[in-house]
Structure formats: structure tokens, C-alpha cells
Design a protein around this motif. Structure first.
Motif, short mmCIF file in Angstrom:
data_model
loop_
_atom_site.label_atom_id
_atom_site.label_comp_id
_atom_site.label_asym_id
_atom_site.label_seq_id
_atom_site.Cartn_x
_atom_site.Cartn_y
_atom_site.Cartn_z
N MET A 196 15.64 11.14 32.11
CA MET A 196 16.12 10.11 33.04
C MET A 196 17.65 10.05 33.02
O MET A 196 18.29 9.91 34.06
N TRP A 197 18.22 10.17 31.84
CA TRP A 197 19.68 10.09 31.71
C TRP A 197 20.35 11.17 32.57
O TRP A 197 21.30 10.87 33.31
N LEU A 198 19.87 12.38 32.49
CA LEU A 198 20.49 13.48 33.24
C LEU A 198 20.27 13.31 34.74
O LEU A 198 21.18 13.57 35.55
N ALA A 199 19.09 12.85 35.13
CA ALA A 199 18.82 12.62 36.56
C ALA A 199 19.73 11.51 37.09
O ALA A 199 20.27 11.61 38.21
N LEU A 200 19.92 10.46 36.30
CA LEU A 200 20.81 9.37 36.71
C LEU A 200 22.26 9.86 36.75
O LEU A 200 23.02 9.50 37.67
N ALA A 201 22.66 10.66 35.77
CA ALA A 201 24.04 11.19 35.77
C ALA A 201 24.29 11.99 37.04
O ALA A 201 25.36 11.87 37.66
N ALA A 203 22.69 11.58 39.94
CA ALA A 203 22.67 10.64 41.08
C ALA A 203 23.95 9.81 41.13
O ALA A 203 24.47 9.51 42.21
N LEU A 204 24.45 9.42 39.97
CA LEU A 204 25.63 8.54 39.90
C LEU A 204 26.93 9.35 39.89
O LEU A 204 28.01 8.78 40.05
N ASP A 205 26.81 10.65 39.66
CA ASP A 205 27.98 11.54 39.59
C ASP A 205 28.95 11.14 38.47
O ASP A 205 30.17 11.23 38.63
N THR A 206 28.40 10.69 37.38
CA THR A 206 29.22 10.40 36.19
C THR A 206 28.32 10.38 34.96
O THR A 206 27.12 10.08 35.07
N TYR A 207 28.90 10.73 33.83
CA TYR A 207 28.18 10.57 32.56
C TYR A 207 28.47 9.21 31.94
O TYR A 207 27.80 8.82 30.98
N GLU A 208 29.46 8.52 32.47
CA GLU A 208 29.90 7.27 31.82
C GLU A 208 29.12 6.08 32.38
O GLU A 208 29.65 5.27 33.15
N PHE A 209 27.87 6.02 31.98
CA PHE A 209 27.00 4.93 32.40
C PHE A 209 26.02 4.69 31.27
O PHE A 209 25.93 5.47 30.32
N ASN A 210 25.29 3.62 31.40
CA ASN A 210 24.22 3.35 30.45
C ASN A 210 23.23 2.41 31.14
O ASN A 210 23.49 1.93 32.24
N PHE A 211 22.11 2.16 30.48
CA PHE A 211 21.14 1.24 31.06
C PHE A 211 21.19 -0.11 30.33
O PHE A 211 21.48 -0.18 29.14
N ALA B 214 24.59 0.23 34.26
CA ALA B 214 25.98 -0.16 34.03
C ALA B 214 26.79 1.13 34.16
O ALA B 214 26.49 2.12 33.49
N VAL B 215 27.77 1.12 35.03
CA VAL B 215 28.49 2.35 35.36
C VAL B 215 29.99 2.09 35.28
O VAL B 215 30.48 1.07 35.80
N ARG B 216 30.72 2.99 34.63
CA ARG B 216 32.17 2.86 34.56
C ARG B 216 32.76 3.21 35.92
O ARG B 216 32.39 4.22 36.53
#
Lengths: 218, 218
Positions: A196-201, A203-211, B214-216
Motif C-alpha cells: 500500500m505504501w508504494l502504491a500511495l507513493a 499516487a501521491l508522487d512523494t515518499y514523504e507521507f504517512n497514514f 498525511a503528506v508533506r
């Protein structure tokens, strides 16, 4: 605290640098003590870590971070000498990623996990799975991502989990952000989160996110 | 809209009831048209769904929800007759759960997913994976959980995904809550989320939760 960081990739460098900044006595372990990547490594503020082999670093640390490549972790821990981990807390940050097919697979998955494999290989060590669910800069600085996002952790030993909670509090992960998922079998969930983390990264076009968690009141 | 709901378990009943409430023309499909569970099913407000076999329901729907048990989905879709799905949107809500070992495993995992298997079995159908990441009451009422939690969806067809977005908007999932993870291979992420979902449900002691992002800022 005397802390060993095994692995000189981005994760190991990021965590070791932060621990040095926080004033800990850090020994970084790698396959070879003569490590060009480590030699070129600049620590801020003039302080530094010591550099040693996996075995030398593991012996020097009272608490040990596993930041090796998840595919090589069990070999690295064997090289480090299992006795050097006895009675200590091992924080397992690694993910057993395999991109050899062109898409993400996990080497241990679906009823298995690297965290459990490590605990089985080092039965006298208190393994705590933590920090593997966020990108390296966020691991050591929760505030890089705004909002009430969370950090799952798991492990069999309550005191070891408390020690890790106390340590990551200095990375900005205060107690209310930490979700204790239970014993080390929850490493299955923390590692499978990478899908899920990689799919969200992507989709969001960033690694700097979290849930974060949204929960209905009872 | 003429909508088929395949499956009469908790998920199928919850979704069919909501769709009836919203005024859709709903046909519920099950293995046998004579289904005691379905007969005993009370719809609110005096309206009802029609009941039919998997094949009869699939034929009657312009859009079809797969709410069958993920372990039995491919068999159920075969019973329903692949031709009955041609050109239609199939919303795959199922998770291929296997608790036979006492802990969660996924029947398709780690480079595979039920969503992809369905798309491969029904190449002329527009499969959209959606709603499988939350518990049934939250699927049809996003507001049961407070806060800005999100719904991942994926599928190969953009128009089909838009149709599903429009439909689930009536379940409270407004557009900003929906995260498009891309093509149907992202079903791997949505289904593997069940490992983290179940671990969190245990830790939180409730199924009525979801995750937010949560996204930077860049």
C-alpha cells in the motif's frame, strides 16, 4: 546510549546521523570495516560515528538497529555473530523487498515476515519491528509530515518496545503516535504495508507521507 | 440504475440495502435463487431487491458488485456466466481471505491479487477494485468514521472508475477522499492492506476505523 547501526545505505546513514546528533555513542557496521561509502560520509557538527564490521558494531552496541537490505539481513546478522546480540534490543527497520520481477514482491510474506525470521534466528534477542513503514527522512523526523500520522511497532518483549518508544520519541514520534500491534507476528502487517505504501507513493508522487487513523467513538 | 449485488453475506446485504435505499433497481444474486438468508432479509421502508441466481442477477445488472467470499469468487463468477458481465463495470469488493491456518493469509498475494484474477477471467469487463479496505457499515456510510479518511480504488478503465466514484459519492465518499492507485495491479496493495487492517483492528479493538493520509507539502 551505545547504539549500533548495521547497514550503510540511506536508512542506516539517516538513522546513524540522527543518533550522533542526539549525542549517542554510535558504531556503524558494514560488511567490511573499510567502506568507501562510510568514509565519504559527512556528519554534521564535527561529531561522528565509529565504523566497524557487522560483528564489531553489534558487539559495541547495547541497542542495535538493523538497517541492512532486507534481502541480505539474515546473512548480515549471521556475519555479525548471533552472540553479539544476546540480551539486547534489536530494532528491525528493514523490509524484505524484491524488485527482481519489475514490481514489488516481499521475500517473506503471507504468513511470514523478516521480523519473525530475525526473532527465530536470534531467540535471546528482543526484536522490535519499527520505522519500516515510512521513508528514511520521516523515520528520524516525524514532523517532516504534518498531521497526526502514526507509527506501528511490534515485538514480543514489552520492555524492549518501551525502550524503542523512548528512543523514537526523540525522532518526533511521541507516545500517542505509536500503535503497538502486539507480538512480532505483526511484522507481517508492517512489512506487507509496503504494498500500500508504494502504491500511495506513486499516487501521491512523494515518499514523504504517512497514514493516520480515523476511529469511530464507541 | 440497474445494479446487481452478487453475494448475500454481510457485505452483500449491507451494499444491497443501501442501494435500495438510494432508489436503485437492485437484483441480489446467490448460488441458489431459493436462499433462506435472503428470504429472511428485511429491507427498510418497504422497498426490496429482487433475488435471483448469480447468472440471473448478473444479467439484470448494468453495474455489478462482487460481494462474494473471495475464496469462492472465481467459481461464483463462472457460475454467473462470463457473458453476463461483458461491457459492464464490476466493482470488486471481495478479499481473498484464508484463515485456515488460524492467522490471516491471502489466497492471491505478493505479485498477484483477486482483482487481477477477475480481470483476467473477464477481459471484456471493466473491473474496479473498491471498498474492500473498510468494514461493511463504513463502506456505505463513510461518515460513520470521523475525519478525512480515504478510499483507495484501482482499475484499468478510467470511465469505469469515474462511474464508481460517482456511485460511492452517495455512500459519503466524496471525491477528495478517493485515491486512485492506478490500474488493476494495485489490487495487490488494496488486498494486502488487509494484513495492516486486521492488525490495527486488533490494536484499536474496533472494525470501525480507516486510514487517512498525511503528506508533506512540496
Amino acid at each position: 546510549m551505545r547504539i549500533a547501526v548495521l547497514g550503510t545505505g540511506v536508512v542506516g546513514r539517516t538513522i546513524a546521523t540522527k543518533l550522533v546528533q542526539l549525542g549517542h555513542d554510535v558504531t556503524v557496521g558494514s560488511r567490511s570495516q573499510l567502506n568507501p561509502a562510510a568514509d565519504a560520509w559527512k556528519f554534521p557538527g564535527g561529531r561522528s560515528a565509529a565504523f566497524d564490521t557487522f560483528a564489531g558494531a553489534a558487539a559495541a552496541g547495547d541497542l542495535i538497529f538493523n538497517c541492512t537490505n532486507g534481502a541480505a539481513t539474515l546473512t548480515a546478522l549471521d556475519m555479525a555473530g548471533p552472540r553479539n546480540f544476546d540480551g539486547k534490543v534489536l530494532v528491525d527497520v528493514a523490509n524484505p523487498l524484491d524488485f527482481s520481477t519489475g514490481s514489488l514482491r516481499l521475500i517473506y510474506c503471507n504468513g511470514d515476515s523478516l521480523g519473525e525470521r530475525i526473532q527465530a534466528a536470534l531467540p535471546d534477542t528482543k526484536v522490535v519491528k519499527a520505522l519500516n513503514t515510512v521513508t528514511a527522512p520521516v523515520m528520524v523526523d516525524a514532523g517532516r509530515v504534518p498531521g497526526d500520522h502514526v507509527l506501528p511497532i511490534c515485538g514480543n518483549d514489552e520492555e524492549a518496545k518501551q525502550a524503542v518508544r523512548d528512543l523514537v520519541a526523540c525522532f518526533g514520534w511521541d507516545q500517542r503516535r505509536i500503535v503497538d500491534l502486539g507480538d512480532i507476528t505483526a511484522a507481517r502487517a508492517q512489512e506487507a504495508h509496503l504494498f500500500m505504501w508504494l502504491a500511495l507513493a506513486d499516487a501521491l508522487d512523494t515518499y514523504e507521507f504517512n497514514f493516520g487513523l480515523a476511529v469511530r467513538s464507541k
